[in-house]
Design an enzyme around this catalytic site. Structure first.
Site, PDB file in Angstrom:
ATOM      1  CG  ASP A  32      -2.145   0.820   1.100  1.00  0.00           C
ATOM      2  OD1 ASP A  32      -2.014   2.030   0.886  1.00  0.00           O
ATOM      3  OD2 ASP A  32      -3.251   0.255   1.195  1.00  0.00           O
ATOM      4  N   GLY A  37      -5.268   4.982   2.563  1.00  0.00           N
ATOM      5  CA  GLY A  37      -5.301   3.981   3.637  1.00  0.00           C
ATOM      6  C   GLY A  37      -4.501   4.435   4.846  1.00  0.00           C
ATOM      7  CB  VAL A  58       0.227  -1.203  -6.977  1.00  0.00           C
ATOM      8  CG1 VAL A  58      -0.944  -0.345  -7.433  1.00  0.00           C
ATOM      9  CG2 VAL A  58       0.155  -2.564  -7.648  1.00  0.00           C
ATOM     10  CE  LYS A  92       1.002   7.315 -12.613  1.00  0.00           C
ATOM     11  NZ  LYS A  92       2.056   8.199 -12.066  1.00  0.00           N
ATOM     12  N   GLY A 103       0.919  -8.529 -14.119  1.00  0.00           N
ATOM     13  CA  GLY A 103       2.240  -9.007 -14.523  1.00  0.00           C
ATOM     14  C   GLY A 103       2.905  -9.795 -13.405  1.00  0.00           C
ATOM     15  CE1 TYR A 146     -13.013   3.401  -7.722  1.00  0.00           C
ATOM     16  CE2 TYR A 146     -15.357   3.383  -8.256  1.00  0.00           C
ATOM     17  CZ  TYR A 146     -14.281   2.864  -7.549  1.00  0.00           C
ATOM     18  OH  TYR A 146     -14.477   1.815  -6.687  1.00  0.00           O
ATOM     19  CE  LYS A 150     -11.621   0.139  -8.938  1.00  0.00           C
ATOM     20  NZ  LYS A 150     -10.848  -0.843  -8.164  1.00  0.00           N
TER      21      LYS A 150
HETATM   22  P1  NAD Z   1      -9.760   2.584   0.560  1.00  0.00           P
HETATM   23  O1  NAD Z   1      -9.492   3.938   0.024  1.00  0.00           O
HETATM   24  O2  NAD Z   1     -10.028   2.453   2.030  1.00  0.00           O
HETATM   25  O3  NAD Z   1      -8.589   1.583   0.207  1.00  0.00           O
HETATM   26  C1  NAD Z   1      -7.818   1.680  -0.953  1.00  0.00           C
HETATM   27  C2  NAD Z   1      -6.382   1.407  -0.589  1.00  0.00           C
HETATM   28  O4  NAD Z   1      -5.586   1.443  -1.775  1.00  0.00           O
HETATM   29  C3  NAD Z   1      -5.801   2.484   0.349  1.00  0.00           C
HETATM   30  O5  NAD Z   1      -5.164   1.873   1.442  1.00  0.00           O
HETATM   31  C4  NAD Z   1      -4.821   3.239  -0.528  1.00  0.00           C
HETATM   32  O6  NAD Z   1      -3.773   3.822   0.200  1.00  0.00           O
HETATM   33  C5  NAD Z   1      -4.377   2.152  -1.497  1.00  0.00           C
HETATM   34  N1  NAD Z   1      -3.855   2.662  -2.759  1.00  0.00           N
HETATM   35  C6  NAD Z   1      -4.434   3.539  -3.618  1.00  0.00           C
HETATM   36  N2  NAD Z   1      -3.636   3.748  -4.686  1.00  0.00           N
HETATM   37  C7  NAD Z   1      -2.534   2.976  -4.498  1.00  0.00           C
HETATM   38  C8  NAD Z   1      -1.357   2.749  -5.254  1.00  0.00           C
HETATM   39  N3  NAD Z   1      -1.130   3.378  -6.408  1.00  0.00           N
HETATM   40  N4  NAD Z   1      -0.436   1.872  -4.781  1.00  0.00           N
HETATM   41  C9  NAD Z   1      -0.634   1.222  -3.597  1.00  0.00           C
HETATM   42  N5  NAD Z   1      -1.739   1.403  -2.838  1.00  0.00           N
HETATM   43  C10 NAD Z   1      -2.666   2.269  -3.283  1.00  0.00           C
HETATM   44  O7  NAD Z   1     -10.992   2.012  -0.281  1.00  0.00           O
HETATM   45  P2  NAD Z   1     -11.834   0.666  -0.091  1.00  0.00           P
HETATM   46  O8  NAD Z   1     -13.234   1.039   0.135  1.00  0.00           O
HETATM   47  O9  NAD Z   1     -11.146  -0.239   0.852  1.00  0.00           O
HETATM   48  O10 NAD Z   1     -11.746   0.062  -1.562  1.00  0.00           O
HETATM   49  C11 NAD Z   1     -10.809  -0.956  -1.882  1.00  0.00           C
HETATM   50  C12 NAD Z   1     -11.048  -1.454  -3.299  1.00  0.00           C
HETATM   51  O11 NAD Z   1     -12.374  -1.953  -3.437  1.00  0.00           O
HETATM   52  C13 NAD Z   1     -10.876  -0.355  -4.362  1.00  0.00           C
HETATM   53  O12 NAD Z   1     -10.241  -0.916  -5.481  1.00  0.00           O
HETATM   54  C14 NAD Z   1     -12.307   0.015  -4.686  1.00  0.00           C
HETATM   55  O13 NAD Z   1     -12.410   0.502  -6.004  1.00  0.00           O
HETATM   56  C15 NAD Z   1     -13.033  -1.305  -4.501  1.00  0.00           C
HETATM   57  N6  NAD Z   1     -14.450  -1.086  -4.197  1.00  0.00           N
HETATM   58  C16 NAD Z   1     -14.841  -0.672  -2.944  1.00  0.00           C
HETATM   59  C17 NAD Z   1     -16.181  -0.456  -2.689  1.00  0.00           C
HETATM   60  C18 NAD Z   1     -16.684  -0.038  -1.328  1.00  0.00           C
HETATM   61  O14 NAD Z   1     -17.891   0.138  -1.150  1.00  0.00           O
HETATM   62  N7  NAD Z   1     -15.845   0.083  -0.323  1.00  0.00           N
HETATM   63  C19 NAD Z   1     -17.132  -0.637  -3.703  1.00  0.00           C
HETATM   64  C20 NAD Z   1     -16.679  -1.021  -4.964  1.00  0.00           C
HETATM   65  C21 NAD Z   1     -15.339  -1.267  -5.189  1.00  0.00           C
END
Ligand code: NAD
Ligand code: UDP
Length: 314
Positions: A32, A37, A58, A92, A103, A146, A150
């Protein structure tokens, strides 16, 4: 011991997945960059023999020593407030980040699971949403960063499956809530609960007649785990089909918390989907899964989390 890498593992959903995979006896690598986060979400796992935290973006070159059995790609800002504040990072991580994570999975021969979203359906004209529906997305609107990231991530995942024979899964996750959401992430559940706990007005956007279907985090994690362990390659909706208007949710939060808060109406954000409800027929049939936690119970658990956070007990 299976080895599992979770990108976005210090986020809301990712941290609950870290817990679940540790419980299942996996060695978990949480990767992360902490953009949305918090290490607090995984602080209880630091020092655990089966857990490792790597602070890394990532989208950069990924080197992980040793084998990997599973790669779960959860890194991405997820709240509309976050992804509109971080539009380029969101594009990104959904594009370059997904490519890097795929990959890595290919190099390690690992199974890959993509955290996709109900936002691939955009502002849907088919209701409830089934996986066959291709969606109604505005690519150049504020949510496009977004939604299109996705959609690209899903296309890239299927390309790795078809072209490289990678073992892949795609979860289309619908609105999920629970402990470890950030109080300030701007999503409706965290906003309403924190506003009510502070005695502030609940900010309902538009007239509140738009709908969402809210899944408690433990149900979601169970659905994701079953999907990962299943043979289902096509995207699967994971969410709670019980649909509420946003105004219903505001009233439920007010009733549960009590206090002096009122409801204040604010302008509806551009392209805010009018309705959203998953058809979970595929998940029921192929994963034997459906949510169990009712909204009253889930809200009570989430309110308790935010109450303790506000009281500064953690
Ligand atoms: P969140 O923001 O709490 O968690 C996302 C995490 O990804 C964070 O810890 C952030 O620091 C990390 N992150 C972002 N870009 C990064 C990068 N380039 N490199 C490394 N880490 C990176 O959000 P969440 O609610 O936990 O969502 C997690 C995943 O689930 C996301 O992909 C989101 O699109 C998907 N999602 C969540 C929901 C929901 O309701 N919570 C719904 C649909 C999809
Ligand atoms: N919403 C609201 N008040 C808030 C935050 C959100 O009325 O303080 C509405 C928002 O306009 C949307 C719904 O609640 O219709 C869900 O918003 P959220 O940001 O949680 O996620 P979305 O489902 O839109 O991605």
């Amino acid at each position: 011991m299976p080895r599992t890498l979770i990108t976005g593992g210090a986020g809301f959903l990712g941290s609950h997945l870290c817990d679940r995979f540790i419980e299942e006896g996996h060695h978990v690598i949480c990767l992360d960059n902490l953009i949305t986060g918090m290490t607090d979400n995984v602080a209880h796992l630091i020092g655990h023999d089966a857990f490792r935290f790597i602070k890394l973006d990532v989208t950069e070159y990924l080197y992980i020593d040793g084998p990997l059995d599973y790669v779960l790609h959860f890194a991405s800002p997820a709240s509309p407030v976050d992804y509109q504040r971080l539009p380029i990072q969101t594009l990104k991580v959904g594009s370059l980040g997904t490519h890097k994570a795929l990959g890595l999975a290919k190099a390690k021969g690992a199974r890959f699971l993509l955290a996709s979203t109900s936002e691939v359906y955009g502002d849907p004209v088919i209701h409830p949403q089934r996986e066959e529906y291709w969606g109604n997305v505005n690519p150049v609107g504020p949510r496009g960063v977004y939604d299109e990231a996705k959609r690209f991530a899903e296309a890239m995942t299927m390309a790795y499956h078809r072209y490289h024979g990678l073992d892949t899964r795609i979860a289309r996750i619908f609105n999920t809530y629970g402990p470890r959401m950030r109080a300030s992430d701007g999503r409706v559940v965290s906003n309403f609960i924190n506003q009510a706990l502070r005695g502030e007005p609940l900010t309902v956007y538009g007239d509140g007649s738009q709908t969402r279907s809210f899944c408690y985090v433990s149900d979601l994690v169970e659905g994701l785990y079953r999907l990962l362990m299943s043979d289902e390659i096509d995207p699967v909706n994971i969410g709670n089909p019980k649909e509420f208007t946003v105004l219903d949710l505001a009233r439920m939060v007010l009733e549960t918390i009590g206090g002096e808060s009122t409801i204040e109406f604010r302008p509806l954000p551009l392209d805010d989907p009018r309705v959203r409800q998953p058809d979970i027929g595929l998940a029921r049939a192929t994963l034997g899964w459906e949510p169990k936690v009712q909204i009253a119970e889930g809200l009570a658990l989430t309110i308790e989390h935010f109450r303790r956070q506000l009281a500064g007990s953690y």
